[in-house]
Design a protein around this motif. Structure first.
Motif, PDB file in Angstrom:
ATOM      1  N   PRO A  59       1.133  -1.204  -0.194  1.00  0.00           N
ATOM      2  CA  PRO A  59       0.175  -0.322  -0.154  1.00  0.00           C
ATOM      3  C   PRO A  59       0.790   0.778  -0.335  1.00  0.00           C
ATOM      4  N   ARG A  60       0.712   1.915  -0.882  1.00  0.00           N
ATOM      5  CA  ARG A  60       1.074   4.032  -0.993  1.00  0.00           C
ATOM      6  C   ARG A  60       2.507   3.685  -1.210  1.00  0.00           C
ATOM      7  N   LEU A  61       2.648   2.663  -1.993  1.00  0.00           N
ATOM      8  CA  LEU A  61       3.691   2.599  -3.075  1.00  0.00           C
ATOM      9  C   LEU A  61       3.919   2.416  -4.527  1.00  0.00           C
ATOM     10  N   PHE A  62       4.016   3.052  -4.980  1.00  0.00           N
ATOM     11  CA  PHE A  62       3.983   3.292  -7.055  1.00  0.00           C
ATOM     12  C   PHE A  62       4.661   2.402  -7.456  1.00  0.00           C
ATOM     13  N   THR A  87      -0.261   8.279 -10.433  1.00  0.00           N
ATOM     14  CA  THR A  87      -1.809   8.239 -10.816  1.00  0.00           C
ATOM     15  C   THR A  87      -1.731   7.057  -9.314  1.00  0.00           C
ATOM     16  N   ARG A  88      -2.989   7.562  -8.543  1.00  0.00           N
ATOM     17  CA  ARG A  88      -2.987   6.146  -7.946  1.00  0.00           C
ATOM     18  C   ARG A  88      -5.129   5.986  -8.037  1.00  0.00           C
ATOM     19  N   ASN A  93      -1.593   1.769  -7.107  1.00  0.00           N
ATOM     20  CA  ASN A  93      -0.706   3.346  -7.326  1.00  0.00           C
ATOM     21  C   ASN A  93       0.150   3.118  -8.893  1.00  0.00           C
ATOM     22  N   LYS A  94       0.415   3.412  -9.875  1.00  0.00           N
ATOM     23  CA  LYS A  94       1.256   3.785 -10.913  1.00  0.00           C
ATOM     24  C   LYS A  94       2.180   4.899 -11.045  1.00  0.00           C
ATOM     25  N   CYS A  95       3.443   4.737 -11.733  1.00  0.00           N
ATOM     26  CA  CYS A  95       4.166   5.720 -12.276  1.00  0.00           C
ATOM     27  C   CYS A  95       4.281   6.114 -14.077  1.00  0.00           C
TER      28      CYS A  95
END
Length: 275
Positions: A59-62, A87-88, A93-95
């Motif tokens: 969680p919370r990591l990209f 982008t969440r 969550n992706k970069c």
């Protein structure tokens, strides 16, 4: 009939072996790419693969794909690297990549810093700034043109010549103004901030420094003497007034005694005459 049954039996057996081998191959392939969750994963990965790296993040990591030669490896980061924006989503969550001319961006269509050779303006990276703006090579942004601003002229200085205000008839006086705002590269330059003009004064002699110093010392000594003289006179006056006051007090004390003595003599005088 028996031969037909035997043939169908071997055909069915071979078909089942073929299906079993395909399933085993698919299982081995899936096991290689999708291992159990968090088993042997490092660097913030929730799921990972020996071949593809991270497949999902904690969680919370990209999640971002890094290219190593011809291969892409998934990694999990606390913030997106340069050239990417985060982008969440509910599941991941992706970069995502910025535009080619963006160094950093907030979204794909809004840059916050441009790559070398481009200037930032309203979230876009431009090779040339619009009209009315100029390129700032320090911040690599398009900024407004700034013109020079100065204060009003100061009053004219005293008429002087070679740093002196005496010993001449014709000299020069000067006035200045201060720069309040320096111009930008394309702004209007600052005008001259100093003006000088000739001036005429009534000629007077300069007092010599030694003579002037001597006169000042003499005046100071004279004033000290006058003060000392006045002080002495005041002291004498106070002493004389004190002496007169003491003399009057002494006279006032002795006069009653004399009157008493004279009265006694008057009282005794008839008695002596009668005796």
């Amino acid at each position: 009939m028996q031969l037909r049954l035997i043939s169908w039996f071997f055909i069915t057996l071979n078909f089942m072996e073929y299906i079993g081998s395909q399933h085993a191959s698919r299982v081995r392939r899936q096991g290689r790419m999708h291992p159990n969750v968090s088993q042997g994963c490092q660097g913030g990965c929730a799921t990972c693969s020996d071949y593809n790296g991270c497949l999902s993040c904690k969680p919370r990591l990209f999640f971002v794909l890094e290219r190593i030669g011809m291969k892409q490896i998934g990694v999990c980061l606390s913030s997106c690297p340069s050239g990417y924006y985060g982008t969440r989503y509910p599941d991941i969550n992706k970069c995502a990549k910025c535009k080619a001319d963006c160094d950093t961006c907030f979204t794909r269509n809004f840059c916050t810093k441009c790559k070398s050779g481009f200037y930032l303006y309203s979230g876009k990276c431009l090779e040339k700034c619009p009209d009315g703006l100029e390129a700032n090579n320090h911040t690599m942004e398009c900024t407004s043109i700034v013109h020079c601003e100065t204060s009003e002229w100061s009053p004219w200085s005293p008429c002087m010549k070679k740093g002196k205000t005496c010993g001449f008839k014709r000299g020069n006086e000067v006035r200045v103004k201060e720069i309040i705002q320096h111009p930008s590269a394309r702004g209007n330059p600052c005008p001259a901030t100093t003006e000088s003009r000739k001036c005429i004064v009534q000629r007077k002699r300069c007092q010599k420094e030694g003579k002037g110093k001597k006169n000042r010392e003499e005046k100071r000594k004279k004033s000290n003497k006058d003060e000392s003289k006045e002080t002495r006179q005041e002291s004498k006056g106070r002493a004389a007034r004190r002496q007169n006051r003491e003399q009057r007090e002494s006279n006032n004390k002795t006069q009653p005694k004399k009157r008493k003595a004279s009265n006694k003599e008057q009282d005794l005088a008839p008695a002596d005459t009668a005796h």
